[in-house]
Design an enzyme around this catalytic site. Structure first.
Site, PDB file in Angstrom:
ATOM      1  N   GLN A   5      60.776  70.585  52.934  1.00  6.49           N
ATOM      2  CA  GLN A   5      60.420  69.972  51.659  1.00  6.49           C
ATOM      3  C   GLN A   5      60.825  68.496  51.635  1.00  6.49           C
ATOM      4  O   GLN A   5      60.482  67.791  50.679  1.00  6.49           O
ATOM      5  CB  GLN A   5      61.128  70.699  50.506  1.00  6.49           C
ATOM      6  CG  GLN A   5      60.750  72.169  50.437  1.00  6.49           C
ATOM      7  CD  GLN A   5      61.565  72.952  49.422  1.00  6.49           C
ATOM      8  OE1 GLN A   5      62.166  73.970  49.730  1.00  6.49           O
ATOM      9  NE2 GLN A   5      61.596  72.478  48.188  1.00  6.49           N
TER      10      GLN A   5
ATOM     11  N   ARG B 243      64.512  77.605  43.217  1.00  5.83           N
ATOM     12  CA  ARG B 243      63.772  77.085  42.073  1.00  5.83           C
ATOM     13  C   ARG B 243      64.668  76.834  40.860  1.00  5.83           C
ATOM     14  O   ARG B 243      64.327  77.158  39.734  1.00  5.83           O
ATOM     15  CB  ARG B 243      62.676  78.100  41.705  1.00  5.83           C
ATOM     16  CG  ARG B 243      61.544  77.504  40.907  1.00  5.83           C
ATOM     17  CD  ARG B 243      60.360  78.442  40.873  1.00  5.83           C
ATOM     18  NE  ARG B 243      59.241  77.799  40.209  1.00  5.83           N
ATOM     19  CZ  ARG B 243      57.989  78.170  40.324  1.00  5.83           C
ATOM     20  NH1 ARG B 243      57.670  79.182  41.098  1.00  5.83           N
ATOM     21  NH2 ARG B 243      57.051  77.532  39.670  1.00  5.83           N
ATOM     22  N   CYS B 244      65.870  76.274  41.115  1.00  3.32           N
ATOM     23  CA  CYS B 244      66.867  76.293  40.060  1.00  3.32           C
ATOM     24  C   CYS B 244      67.336  74.944  39.613  1.00  3.32           C
ATOM     25  O   CYS B 244      68.221  74.879  38.778  1.00  3.32           O
ATOM     26  CB  CYS B 244      68.080  77.038  40.526  1.00  3.32           C
ATOM     27  SG  CYS B 244      68.906  76.076  41.776  1.00  3.32           S
TER      28      CYS B 244
ATOM     29  N   GLU C 126      60.395  74.061  37.714  1.00  2.00           N
ATOM     30  CA  GLU C 126      61.478  75.046  37.721  1.00  2.00           C
ATOM     31  C   GLU C 126      61.882  75.545  36.346  1.00  2.00           C
ATOM     32  O   GLU C 126      62.657  76.496  36.239  1.00  2.00           O
ATOM     33  CB  GLU C 126      62.698  74.454  38.435  1.00  2.00           C
ATOM     34  CG  GLU C 126      62.420  74.270  39.897  1.00  2.00           C
ATOM     35  CD  GLU C 126      63.402  73.355  40.576  1.00  2.00           C
ATOM     36  OE1 GLU C 126      63.854  73.675  41.666  1.00  2.00           O
ATOM     37  OE2 GLU C 126      63.723  72.315  39.983  1.00  2.00           O
TER      38      GLU C 126
END
Lengths: 160, 291, 788
Positions: C222, C372-373, C742
């Site tokens: 990423q 995803r936090c 997110e």
């Protein structure tokens, strides 16, 4: 180990190859035939990213040996498009934003291809059960259901 | 995720398949649906030297009713139970069961006979076949023999099949009028094995009392369990709520669950109670002509 | 708000169909495992069955005897090049391959290089390793006891398993408010370890070209530029030089934070390629992914909330033990080892707060924030939203009313929280009201009362969260020293087409469409004329990548700013072409025209051509711009979620009957894509809330090492999400946009837990740790005397 000869029809084309019996169908498609649209997402037959159609039935190609496809016909996602025209399912996913990263998408499309052959006007609940063997992490499934419904409608109207 | 190497055989007749099993001995495994076998081979939990693929043997994929029995051939796939008209009409419990086995993709390959032959108490059909009082037909070097389902599961991952025998047919007696059955499975999510599962098949007499009850339990013991005490308790009785609750308590006491990742033994035992009562209610409804 | 551009141009606000879709729909995506180079070799990894053990001996002879196995690489081999250890993104150290001991089950111990994938797997099975097991530490609280075995014996002078202590806030003021409080509530909240499980696992193809001296790595990453720099720093001494390292992040099948860290497999593949001069592919399988890759959460929290009897909140106090596994390899900004956890005052106007976190080593894989936090924001939101509900229930107040009473009010923005965050904008009451209207809140409460009287269990849970994204301003944010700006490089071609490159990297978020829409918005080029590229470090401008919902806030801003530079130049060219003064020109999407004479106009396409054929004398040719955007602040998306559950008294099953999500991410680029992000995010909130967790037994054996027991929700478990929105633009972002990827994962779990606890509060239940399994609910019911 001794290789065995197999003849498999994939997306309408005959392939003759000599392969190890232990070669998984998904690796045969991806590595031997270089059709990389079918994906691998797990090792315990849970995720469905590897779904293809064999002799009309949707199966997990990671849970079949290539030898089992000898003399049979297999359709992968690369075979959905005909003469440059997208299948209603492919168009449905495009119109309804049914994909994000695209990795589970070929599996979802192939499951849908088989499902909509026998169920031409599915309910939401039927669709959700039909795709319960295909995992998606990105979409939350809402738009995949809509994509199937979009395709089903188009196919009922004669767009197949 | 890659299996070890093996030698592959693809016989075209049952006799050939049996002869191969004889010749190759205990290092050979049969491949039918492959939905239990291949995952184990990929994890190298099982690495048979020889695979005998029976998928090319013709005329093994039937689901038909004859001689007062539903006959399910070795290569009949799970998904066929979901769409078979005769199953929907007369054996809805089999459709209930098929629907909750793994997921739809697995079911297009997995065979019903394979679900029994694997000997896994976590598989769903064993309990249903126990409830239905089915018979298994085994084909081996000495020919065919019938094995009552009650004798088919002597131990964990063990069946009554001899090493060179193939499970070629399941025979389910067609239930008489005023019969109904249901299979209920609690799973953590679709595709999981049962935390607990209960199969109930009953027949009522003309007065509405229970003439016969079959109750099978999934994944709450080392083998699939026939809840005999619950079954005899129900026999001869009118099935009101109190009776069904008591039968459910008995079935729970006959289960032998263990603590594991799906839950505690206490939880599973109580699930047997809850699911038995609910399955009985549905079975009763169906026996009376309902859904 | 209606879009400013036509659908043909497709600027902000249009649900433009995605430009990246065609290749995915045809099975023609190019994911890392699709990369196939001549002479490519395969790498597969031997992993430790033990969580903590000394390595006594590695016997590679049987493996090497297999035809096709070319090499077996061990820690001792890498040690020769000082590559056996490398830095983590948090400036700790991690093993690439161990020399002395292993510290988590499934740790990489050796790597087999072979001519094909199947032979490599056989090779792995044939490597024989003797281990001497060592005592295992899996409980972080036990890890802090004085007699606990010290895990990091590689660190000189390290005598315990404590990594760092971090705290923030005013302890005295907070303690004072607690002492004075009319009511306080306290709960222990454990948020277990979970795993992001993108459907594509991690992997790479490393190709060292001996002739050019150049390393190219196709990698599931990423953050390709950060990886390139890390490789240059870590392997500079073996001849790798940053201008000759190319990281290509092709199509990525989901990231969610799990594809940010540098995994040992990548480094070994690179080393193998450098040594052999051949391309080397490494693709992990799912079990390796679950058992060894970066996890998220694993926070042991004790939270307290103080307030008045009338429901006015005053303060929050939190202590947390953070289980980091054997090394701190979380990818947090370096100043914030607990990420942005101190956004835990949430959406409420708290007067004081104090939070402290202690990081601890255990015998588990490293990580902490890959799910995803948003850098520990899920943990923060879960805590404040659970505690708000506990307080509301304790006081007998309706949880919606309680929240309304305590929300920060619109006129208070920009709002400085008690923990020093400056929230840019918000209207929390409006979002909650909309959610309540959409779900029919008062009718549901009536229904709940009726059902409760009959002994039926129904619950309603709210989560009103404030998110914090867009890391981040250079003053406070860096990763390994690299500031967290991001970038856009935009070039206009003579025929009026555009290529736009970014330092971020989409893993499904639709950047090829949304960035093009920003260009369309700013410059009026139709969205189909704009080609977006990301992920190739040879061509893309430097960026820190896509995670923590930062692409729109940072690179999206860079895109707008770069477009505005282009527009300034375009204006000058237009003025020249129209023989008018710049100040006399007006703009409408796609053209400049003379004020009062709309037919005296030049389209952006005409201007593009003129930039190469007829530009003003003295002006450089071309029409392009770069911007490296240093955000002045983070952005604060927010929302209110309401969840309705029904509980089966017999089985303990929790059924989510309805879930309404109202999100506010400021100005929206593509509503269809935003909605898709919410659906996916909610599903990744449902998973941890009801199904997902990773546990270890006393010996450090993982209990959920495959999808058999690590349970991802299917379409059957997932409810039909209902979404809506409010729009409160960010005042400091050039587009007023905030980022949204997110939010739903951050906000959803609390709504679900709050609903279940709401259903069971009258039975004496105040809190349940996630995942709320049927087994857990069944136990609570039976303990409360409820029999199904």
């Amino acid at each position: 180990m001794a290789k065995v000869p197999i003849t498999v029809n994939v997306n309408g084309a005959e392939h003759h190859e000599e392969i190890e019996p232990r070669l998984l169908l998904v690796h045969f498609l991806r590595e031997t035939l270089r059709l990389t649209g079918t994906h691998i997402g797990c090792d315990t037959s849970h995720c469905g990213a590897c779904t293809v159609i064999m002799d009309g039935k949707p199966i997990k190609s990671c849970t079949a040996f290539a030898v089992q496809a000898d003399g049979r016909s297999v359709m992968t996602v690369e075979g959905l498009e005909q003469d440059g025209k997208l299948h209603p399912l492919q168009d449905g996913f495009f119109q309804e934003h049914g994909l994000q990263c695209g990795f589970c998408t070929p599996g979802m499309l192939m499951t849908g291809y088989a499902f909509l052959q026998s169920n031409t006007d599915p309910t939401e609940d039927e669709i959700r059960h039909a795709i319960s063997g295909n995992l998606c992490r990105c979409t939350g499934y809402v738009n995949i259901v809509k994509a199937y419904q979009h395709a089903a409608q188009k196919m009922r109207e004669g767009g197949a | 995720m890659i299996p070890r190497s093996f030698e592959y055989y693809s016989p075209h007749t049952l006799d050939e398949a049996v002869a191969l099993l004889q010749k190759l001995g205990p290092d050979a495994k049969l491949l039918s649906g492959g939905q239990s076998l291949i995952p184990m081979m990929k994890l190298r939990l099982l690495s048979p030297e020889y695979i005998v693929d029976i998928n090319r043997i013709p005329n093994l994929d039937y689901i038909t009713e004859s001689d007062g029995h539903l006959k399910i051939g070795a290569l009949a796939r799970e998904h066929e139970l979901e769409s078979s008209e005769v199953v929907k009409q007369k054996f809805p419990i089999l459709a209930d069961t098929a629907k909750v086995i793994a997921d739809p993709l697995v079911r297009s390959q997995a065979t019903i006979c394979g679900n029994l032959a694997h000997g896994d108490p976590a598989n769903d059909h064993p309990a249903t076949m126990l409830a239905l009082g089915a018979t298994v037909v085994a084909t081996g070097p000495k020919g065919q023999r019938e094995i009552g389902i009650e004798d088919f599961f002597p131990g964990l991952f063990t069946t009554a099949l001899e090493p060179e025998e193939i499970l070629t047919e399941i025979r389910v007696p067609t239930p008489p009028p005023r019969s109904g059955g249901a299979y209920l499975k609690l799973e953590r999510k679709v595709g999981d094995f049962a935390t607990a599962g209960v199969a109930v098949q009953i027949t009522l007499d003309e007065a509405g009392a229970c003439k016969r009850a079959g109750i099978g339990l999934t994944n709450v013991g080392m083998t699939p369990i026939k809840a005999k005490q619950a079954e005899s308790f129900l026999t001869g009785k009118q099935l009101d709520d109190a009776v069904m609750q008591q039968a459910a308590e008995l079935a729970a006491s006959e289960s032998q669950p263990m603590d594991d990742i799906r839950g505690s033994a206490d939880y599973k035992r109580d699930l047997v109670r809850v699911l038995t009562a609910r399955a009985l209610t549905t079975a009763l409804n169906r026996a009376k002509g309902g859904a | 708000m209606a879009p400013k551009t036509s659908p043909e141009i497709g600027g902000m606000g249009h649900s433009v169909k995605r430009k990246e879709d065609p290749r995915f729909l045809r099975g023609l995506g190019n994911y890392v495992d699709d990369v196939n180079l001549p002479g490519m070799l395969y790498l597969d990894i031997v992993r430790s069955p033990y969580a903590h053990a000394t390595i006594k001996n590695i016997d590679i002879s049987k493996a090497m005897a297999i035809p096709g196995v070319l090499a077996v690489i061990t820690g001792k081999d890498l040690e020769k090049y000082n590559l056996h250890w490398m830095p983590t993104l948090m400036s700790d150290t991690q093993m690439v391959l161990p020399v002395d001991k292993v510290m988590y089950q499934a740790q990489e111990v050796a790597a087999v290089l072979a001519t094909d994938r199947y032979i490599a797997a056989d090779g792995v099975e044939a490597v024989e390793i003797d281990y001497d097991p060592l005592p295992v530490v899996v409980d972080p609280k036990k890890a802090l006891l004085p007699d606990a075995p010290v895990l990091r014996t590689d660190k000189k002078d390290k005598k315990d398993n404590h990594i760092w202590h971090w705290e923030w806030g005013n302890r005295e003021a907070t303690d004072q408010l607690f002492n004075e409080a009319e009511v306080t509530v306290k709960e222990d909240i454990y948020i277990p370890r979970i795993h992001v499980s993108s459907i594509e696992t991690c992997g790479c193809v490393a190709h060292f070209d001996k002739v050019k001296g150049k390393l190219t790595v196709w990698m599931t990453t990423q953050a390709p530029h950060a990886i390139r720099t890390v490789f240059a720093l870590v392997a500079g001494h073996v001849g790798l030089s940053e201008e000759r390292i190319q990281i290509i992040s092709p199509d990525i099948g989901g990231g969610f934070g799990g594809k940010v860290p540098v995994y040992p497999g990548y480094v070994i593949a690179v080393a193998a390629s450098v040594l052999t001069g051949k391309p080397v592919k490494w693709i992990e399988d799912r079990m390796e992914n679950l058992q060894a890759d970066s996890f998220a959460r694993d926070y042991h929290i004790t939270a307290e909330l103080a307030g008045k009897k009338d429901g006015q909140l005053t303060a929050i106090r939190i202590k947390t033990i953070a289980d980091h596994g054997y090394t701190d390899a979380a990818a947090n900004p370096s100043k914030f080892p607990a990420g942005l956890f101190h956004v835990c005052t949430g959406s409420y106007d708290l007067k004081a707060a104090h939070v402290e976190v202690d990081g601890v080593y255990t015998n588990k894989p490293p990580g902490g924030i890959a799910y995803r936090c948003s850098f520990r924001v899920t943990e923060a939101v879960h805590t404040i939203e659970r505690m708000a509900d506990v307080m509301a229930h304790e006081l007998g107040m309706d949880p919606a009313e309680f929240r309304m009473k305590n929300f920060i009010k619109p006129e208070q923005f920009p709002y400085k929280s008690a923990l020093d965050w400056e929230y840019d904008s918000g209207n929390y009451a409006a979002a909650l009201q909309l959610a309540m209207d959409r779900i029919g809140y008062s009718e549901l409460r009536k229904e709940q009362a009726e059902k409760r009287a009959r002994g039926e269990l129904m619950g309603i849970g709210i989560s009103s969260f404030t998110e914090i994204v867009g890391a981040g301003p250079s003053k406070h944010f860096d990763i390994l020293g690299i500031k967290m700006f991001d970038s856009a490089e935009i070039r206009v071609h003579p025929t009026g087409k555009v290529i736009a490159r970014f330092g971020t990297k989409s893993q499904g978020q639709g950047h090829e469409t949304t960035y093009a829409q920003i260009v369309a918005e700013e410059l009026g080029f139709p969205v189909d004329s704009v080609l977006v590229e990301e992920g190739d470090t040879d061509t893309a401008p430097y960026g820190l990548g896509t995670y923590a919902s930062r692409s729109t806030p940072v690179a999206g801003a860079a895109c707008a700013i770069a477009c505005r530079k282009i527009k300034d130049k375009a204006r000058k060219i237009a003025a020249y072409l129209l023989e008018a003064h710049e100040d006399d020109l007006e703009w409408e999407p796609g053209k400049f025209f003379v004020k009062g004479s709309p037919d005296r106009a030049k389209t952006i396409q005409e201007i593009s051509l003129a930039a190469y054929t007829n530009h003003p004398p003295g002006m450089e040719a071309g029409l392009e711009a770069v911007n490296y955007y240093d955000p002045p602040n983070l952005t604060y998306p927010f929302g209110s979620y309401i969840c309705v559950v029904d509980i089966d008294k017999g089985t303990g099953e929790v059924k989510v009957r309805r879930f309404v999500a109202v999100d506010d991410c400021g100005n929206i680029i593509n509503p269809m894509i935003v909605e898709g992000q919410i659906h996916g995010g909610l599903t990744m909130g449902l998973g941890p809330a009801l199904y997902e967790e990773i546990q270890y037994d006393e010996s450090g054996n993982i209990l959920q090492g495959s999808f058999m027991n690590y349970l991802l929700p299917t379409a059957v478990e997932t409810p039909k999400w209902e979404t809506d929105k409010t729009v409160t633009p960010s005042p400091h972002h050039p587009l007023g946009a905030k980022g949204v990827g997110e939010s739903a994962t951050v906000g959803a779990p609390a709504a679900i837990v709050n609903a279940v606890v709401d259903a069971l509060w009258h039975l004496g239940v105040r809190h349940i740790d996630i995942p709320i399994t049927s087994a857990k609910v069944w136990k609570l019911l039976r303990e409360a005397g409820v029999k199904g």
